[in-house]
Design a protein around this motif. Sequence first.
Motif, short mmCIF file in Angstrom:
data_model
loop_
_atom_site.label_atom_id
_atom_site.label_comp_id
_atom_site.label_asym_id
_atom_site.label_seq_id
_atom_site.Cartn_x
_atom_site.Cartn_y
_atom_site.Cartn_z
N GLU A 11 -4.25 2.96 -3.12
CA GLU A 11 -2.96 3.22 -3.76
C GLU A 11 -1.87 3.50 -2.73
OE1 GLU A 11 -3.76 6.16 -6.76
OE2 GLU A 11 -4.84 4.72 -8.00
N GLN A 15 1.44 1.16 -2.28
CA GLN A 15 2.80 1.73 -2.32
C GLN A 15 3.59 1.31 -1.08
OE1 GLN A 15 4.34 3.31 -4.81
NE2 GLN A 15 6.18 3.32 -3.58
N GLN A 19 6.92 -1.11 -0.82
CA GLN A 19 8.11 -0.62 -0.12
C GLN A 19 8.57 -1.61 0.94
OE1 GLN A 19 7.61 3.32 1.49
NE2 GLN A 19 9.61 3.33 2.47
#
Length: 116
Positions: A11, A15, A19
């Motif tokens: 995770e 992320q 980004q």
Amino acid sequence: MSYANTQVAAEAVAQLLWQLETQLDEAFATGGELLAALPRARAAAHLPAIAGQQAFEVLGQAIMAIGAARGHTVAGHRVIEKLGRQIGFETSFGDEQPKPDFAPTGADVSHLRVAA
């Protein structure tokens, strides 16, 4: 590594990947706006066509580099997804919608075949 640790790590990677992709898209869009503004600014200032040409060329190269970085990031995205499946972990690394087949360069490649 436990499943819980694997999930947390996956995770965190997902992320950061989202980004990076978002930031590259934003940089590409901002660069495009800057390149569009340069000739408008030159015309508004009543400067000759040669004014700012070197800046235009160098910034154009920067935009091309961002495009290449985006392409490498997309390729890395696919590698990370494959690795996730190999270790038995499925997480969302981005848009889950099916991707249509397309020619990234805009070229007609319908006549090409993959040979294994």
